[in-house]
Scaffold this motif. Structure first.
Motif, PDB file in Angstrom:
ATOM      1  N   TRP A   1       7.483  47.770  73.827  1.00  0.00           N
ATOM      2  CA  TRP A   1       8.149  48.739  72.972  1.00  0.00           C
ATOM      3  C   TRP A   1       7.673  50.133  73.393  1.00  0.00           C
ATOM      4  CZ3 TRP A   1       7.753  46.085  67.463  1.00  0.00           C
ATOM      5  CH2 TRP A   1       8.674  45.022  67.410  1.00  0.00           C
TER       6      TRP A   1
ATOM      7  N   GLU B   1       5.850  52.208  70.479  1.00  0.00           N
ATOM      8  CA  GLU B   1       6.130  51.858  69.084  1.00  0.00           C
ATOM      9  C   GLU B   1       5.300  50.628  68.711  1.00  0.00           C
ATOM     10  OE1 GLU B   1      10.051  52.343  67.793  1.00  0.00           O
ATOM     11  OE2 GLU B   1       9.857  51.067  66.021  1.00  0.00           O
ATOM     12  N   ARG B   2       4.590  50.745  67.597  1.00  0.00           N
ATOM     13  CA  ARG B   2       3.703  49.666  67.137  1.00  0.00           C
ATOM     14  C   ARG B   2       2.680  49.298  68.209  1.00  0.00           C
ATOM     15  NH1 ARG B   2       5.124  51.082  62.244  1.00  0.00           N
ATOM     16  NH2 ARG B   2       7.285  50.602  61.758  1.00  0.00           N
TER      17      ARG B   2
ATOM     18  N   ASN C   1      14.264  50.028  70.518  1.00  0.00           N
ATOM     19  CA  ASN C   1      14.853  51.240  69.943  1.00  0.00           C
ATOM     20  C   ASN C   1      15.007  52.210  71.110  1.00  0.00           C
ATOM     21  OD1 ASN C   1      14.828  50.244  67.303  1.00  0.00           O
ATOM     22  ND2 ASN C   1      12.743  50.983  66.953  1.00  0.00           N
TER      23      ASN C   1
ATOM     24  N   LYS D   1      19.060  45.560  70.947  1.00  0.00           N
ATOM     25  CA  LYS D   1      18.919  45.571  69.491  1.00  0.00           C
ATOM     26  C   LYS D   1      20.131  46.337  68.976  1.00  0.00           C
ATOM     27  CE  LYS D   1      15.847  47.554  65.919  1.00  0.00           C
ATOM     28  NZ  LYS D   1      14.485  48.052  65.629  1.00  0.00           N
TER      29      LYS D   1
ATOM     30  N   GLU E   1      18.490  48.495  62.084  1.00  0.00           N
ATOM     31  CA  GLU E   1      17.613  49.635  61.797  1.00  0.00           C
ATOM     32  C   GLU E   1      18.119  50.917  62.464  1.00  0.00           C
ATOM     33  OE1 GLU E   1      13.698  48.121  62.913  1.00  0.00           O
ATOM     34  OE2 GLU E   1      13.487  47.188  60.943  1.00  0.00           O
TER      35      GLU E   1
ATOM     36  N   ARG F   1      19.242  40.494  70.351  1.00  0.00           N
ATOM     37  CA  ARG F   1      18.328  40.192  69.243  1.00  0.00           C
ATOM     38  C   ARG F   1      19.079  39.890  67.943  1.00  0.00           C
ATOM     39  NH1 ARG F   1      14.477  44.110  67.919  1.00  0.00           N
ATOM     40  NH2 ARG F   1      12.696  42.711  67.736  1.00  0.00           N
TER      41      ARG F   1
ATOM     42  N   LYS G   1      13.526  36.282  65.923  1.00  0.00           N
ATOM     43  CA  LYS G   1      12.133  36.369  65.467  1.00  0.00           C
ATOM     44  C   LYS G   1      11.720  35.040  64.841  1.00  0.00           C
ATOM     45  CE  LYS G   1      11.744  41.340  64.797  1.00  0.00           C
ATOM     46  NZ  LYS G   1      11.206  42.467  64.003  1.00  0.00           N
TER      47      LYS G   1
ATOM     48  N   ASP H   1       9.845  39.473  59.183  1.00  0.00           N
ATOM     49  CA  ASP H   1       9.423  40.425  60.198  1.00  0.00           C
ATOM     50  C   ASP H   1       7.947  40.262  60.559  1.00  0.00           C
ATOM     51  OD1 ASP H   1       9.430  42.495  61.940  1.00  0.00           O
ATOM     52  OD2 ASP H   1       9.773  44.070  60.475  1.00  0.00           O
TER      53      ASP H   1
ATOM     54  N   GLU I   1       1.108  44.304  64.658  1.00  0.00           N
ATOM     55  CA  GLU I   1       1.630  45.249  63.667  1.00  0.00           C
ATOM     56  C   GLU I   1       1.185  44.900  62.249  1.00  0.00           C
ATOM     57  OE1 GLU I   1       5.872  45.645  63.718  1.00  0.00           O
ATOM     58  OE2 GLU I   1       5.885  47.073  62.052  1.00  0.00           O
TER      59      GLU I   1
HETATM   60  O1  GCW Z   1       8.743  45.056  62.740  1.00  0.00           O
HETATM   61  C1  GCW Z   1       9.714  46.010  62.909  1.00  0.00           C
HETATM   62  C2  GCW Z   1       8.963  47.191  63.398  1.00  0.00           C
HETATM   63  C3  GCW Z   1       9.818  48.165  64.185  1.00  0.00           C
HETATM   64  C4  GCW Z   1      10.536  47.381  65.266  1.00  0.00           C
HETATM   65  C5  GCW Z   1      11.402  46.320  64.615  1.00  0.00           C
HETATM   66  C6  GCW Z   1      12.123  45.437  65.633  1.00  0.00           C
HETATM   67  C7  GCW Z   1      11.066  48.146  67.469  1.00  0.00           C
HETATM   68  O2  GCW Z   1       8.365  47.826  62.291  1.00  0.00           O
HETATM   69  O3  GCW Z   1       8.959  49.143  64.703  1.00  0.00           O
HETATM   70  O4  GCW Z   1      11.307  48.212  66.096  1.00  0.00           O
HETATM   71  O5  GCW Z   1      10.605  45.472  63.862  1.00  0.00           O
HETATM   72  O6  GCW Z   1      11.660  44.335  65.865  1.00  0.00           O
HETATM   73  O7  GCW Z   1      13.144  45.843  66.159  1.00  0.00           O
END
Ligand code: GCW
Length: 707
Positions: free
Chosen positions: A166, A179-180, A222, A301, A305, A338, A379, A384, A412
């Motif tokens: 990420w 990210e994360r 993202n 993705k 979000e 995804r 996932k 999440d 995370e």
């Molecule tokens: O867990 C969430 C995270 C986002 C992440 C999203 C994802 C990359 O907080 O930061 O974005 O999942 O998996 O797309």
């Protein structure tokens, strides 16, 4: 000659000393091509250090005998060498070209390992198998060179074993470079430009290959404006990285934005059924493959979000994914699409909307509509990456679709690499879960696909979000390296015992460089790590309810942090009880997304496993768990225990001391993180216990202090 690691960077699990056993011996490497070259180079480096010798032979045609007649301790050869290798008398008959069992091909990545008459032999049908076989011999150390070993065939359980980065090219104002990410900056980019530290990337590729990973997505799912340009004027960055991953058998993939044709070239639409849009993607794919002929494909993705997607144009996710699949198909590329699609702007007052349902509701009806080079990346849980979730019902709902299961190596929601949390046992539990009950296929079998999945669709493999950054220890917390290692090893062999995998990591990382007896270090690390996932679960949100973290950065406790937000992650605690009713009888109906027997097990508060009770049911604080404890007493007990376990970990590490067994700087880094872990675990204990004491008015049965 390459170096094992750039200056100032910790070697992680392959210090040069890990090659001691090989480096002092005589090795024959037989075969042609880039990966065989890597094998040769690895052995050569070890020999330069430890005084052994290595001979490299290119394959010859039959009738053209090899010169010489060396004797070797280790033979790494492409299968069925013809004419016979020099010193072939030493190669066990069962492994010689003519004697090898024809029904046991090693495939693209597998190998056969045997030892007889004083020679250890790795035979593979393809070069990648030799590389994986070499790392197997490294894992065995001295024991690879003692006694006899009957031929063992080793092949990966799933074909695609992938890490998603990420990483952002530009620094994102909120999310930073990664990210994360909890390990510093990206190893690929810094402030909008390639870091150019390809030695570091090479060292990373080597670590990944040694754990079994064979694919990497280079950028964040993202996708911001600069990353979109990785498809155009920044394609050179991608090609340079692909060149470094390639010698270790790793293909690169890119995350792409669905609106790229609009963003990059001002097309009026990104509608997947629009002819111009389709032509744009076909052209983009061609361009990428001209620069990177073995490019893996795109990760997407979409409609998630805030990312663009086919919904904008009234099209389905199958329309969107198939358009990209068609662009990639002529080159053998794959789309990882995804399934993380849900409404992140829901009204918290609306109890009928359930985020857990979303992926199934969106995707299950599309089963059978995706092209064969689309992999739906799901996932592992329906929410999440929480410390505890049920397995996603999507995994059992799409037998005609290639499915990949996605894990999160980056921690995370599991302590952000401040806390020790070895995730191997969690992944192992998920991989071994049988969505259709006893005797039916496991989650790992779905990811493997084909025969393993009872003749279902070809598998999409296993994917995880990487936890690596430019930190000298790679992963911030040095012990978080074990998670990266374990992901690769469990993706190769999902049935492996995660504690044995941890032991391997200890053996490859610390033991080669320890002076003296490594046992105290080994036992300390096992005591700190084996049960650390469950311990982290005890510290945080109870009984599968999830979240209760600080919004935004997701670190530390905040029981109501997400309770009145649009994110769909609620616990619904009131003065009488807590939990989400996801039953068919009175709740959101999510339990009905599972096949039997789990649809029935989860529906019933009596049969539902304790650790998932609050995920599926809203119950009173006095509800008696299967363990015999009440819900509220369980909350108190686990939080006191979790904080005590953190303190115990710190005591063990302090006792180990900084001298001798681990480098002082590494000892200090872990010690500093353990201080934070202890502080944070106490914070969790006090906030969660105080919250539920105040809501319920029920005192702790043991009279412990609740602030
Ligand atoms: O867990 C969430 C995270 C986002 C992440 C999203 C994802 C990359 O907080 O930061 O974005 O999942 O998996 O797309």
């Amino acid at each position: 000659m390459t170096t094992h690691r750039p200056a100032g960077v910790h070697a992680a699990w392959l210090p040069p000393e890990a090659f001691r056993a090989i480096g002092s011996r005589r090795t024959l490497v037989h075969g042609a091509g880039l990966l065989v070259g890597t094998v040769h180079q690895e052995v050569e480096q070890a020999c330069a250090r430890y005084g052994g010798a290595v001979v490299r032979l290119e394959p010859r045609t039959a009738g053209e005998p090899y010169d010489g007649d060396g004797t070797f301790d280790l033979v790494l050869a492409l299968s069925a060498p013809e004419p016979p290798l020099p010193g072939a008398a030493q190669v066990p008959a069962c492994l010689r070209g003519e004697g090898r069992h024809p029904a046991q091909p090693t495939g693209d990545e597998g190998y056969t390992l045997a030892r007889q008459g004083g020679v250890t032999v790795v035979l593979a049908d393809a070069p990648a198998g030799l590389l994986y076989g070499l790392f197997h011999v490294v894992r065995l150390g001295e024991s690879a060179f003692g006694g006899d070993r009957a031929p063992e065939l080793h092949r990966p359980a799933v074909r695609s074993r992938m890490l998603d980065h990420w990483d952002n090219v530009d620094v994102h104002p909120v999310m930073g470079q990664v990210e994360r990410g909890y390990s510093g900056g990206s190893i690929f980019w810094r402030d909008g430009a390639p870091r150019g530290d390809l030695a570091r990337v090479r060292a990373y590729a080597r670590l990944l290959a040694a754990s079994g990973v064979n694919a990497v997505a280079l950028n964040n799912v993202n996708v911001h404006a600069t990353e979109t340009r990785l498809l155009t004027d920044r394609l050179g960055d991608v090609a340079a990285l692909a060149d470094v991953f390639r010698p270790y058998g790793i293909r690169v993939h890119l995350s792409v934005g669905f609106a790229s044709p609009v963003v990059l070239d001002g097309l009026p639409t990104a509608d997947p059924l629009d002819r111009e849009v389709r032509a744009w993607w076909a052209e983009a794919a061609g361009r990428v493959y001209r620069a990177v002929p073995d490019f893996g494909g795109f990760v997407v993705k979409a409609d998630s979000e805030g990312q663009p997607g086919p919904f904008t144009y009234g099209r389905s996710h199958a329309d969107g994914a198939n358009m990209l699949a068609e662009a990639l198909a002529p080159f053998g590329g794959v789309v990882h699409w995804r399934a993380f699609v849900y409404d992140h702007q829901q009204d918290w007052r609306d109890r009928s909307t359930d985020r857990a349902r979303a992926a199934f509701d969106h995707f299950a009806p599309l089963d059978g509509e995706f092209h064969s080079n689309v992999v739906l990346q799901v996932k592992h849980g329906p929410m999440d990456f929480q410390v505890r979730e049920p397995v996603s019902p999507v995994i059992a709902a799409m037998p005609a679709t290639r499915l990949a299961v996605e894990f999160q190596v980056t921690q995370e929601y599991t302590g952000q690499q401040q806390h020790v949390c070895y995730l191997g046992p969690m992944w192992s539990e998920v991989l071994g879960f049988r969505p259709w009950g006893a005797d039916a296929p496991t989650v790992a079998a779905v990811a493997a696909g084909g025969a393993a999945y009872g003749g279902g669709a070809e598998g999409g493999g296993l994917v995880a979000v990487s936890n690596v950054g430019d930190d000298p220890y790679w992963t911030g917390h040095p012990l978080a390296q074990a998670n990266l290692y374990a992901f690769g090893r469990l993706a190769w062999e999902p049935r492996a015992d995660p504690v044995a995998v941890l032991d391997e990591w200890i053996d490859l990382t610390f033991v080669p460089v320890v002076s003296g007896d490594p046992e105290p270090l080994r036992s300390t690390l096992h005591a700190m790590m084996d049960g650390s996932w469950r311990s982290y679960e005890r510290c945080t949100a109870p009984l599968g309810i999830g979240f209760m973290v600080r919004p935004g950065h997701h670190y530390g406790p905040d029981v109501d942090g997400y309770e009145y937000t649009p994110w769909g992650t609620y616990h619904f605690a009131d003065r009488d009880g807590l939990g989400v009713d996801r039953t068919r009888a009175s709740g959101t109906g999510f339990a009905g997304q599972y096949p039997a027997p789990w649809s029935e097990v989860y529906e019933s508060p009596e049969r539902c496993p304790d650790e998932l009770l609050l995920f599926f049911h809203h119950v009173p604080y006095g509800h008696v768990l299967r363990s015999g404890s009440t819900v509220v007493q369980h909350i108190y007990d686990t939080h006191f225990a979790g904080a005590e376990e953190a303190a115990e970990s710190r005591r063990l590490w302090q006792k180990l001391g900084a001298g001798g067994l681990v480098e002082p700087a590494l000892h200090a880094r872990v010690a500093e993180r353990l201080d934070e872990q202890v502080r944070s675990a106490e914070e969790w204990q006090d906030q969660v216990n105080a919250y539920f004491f105040r809501k319920s008015g029920v005192p702790d049965a043991h009279g412990r202090r609740i602030p």
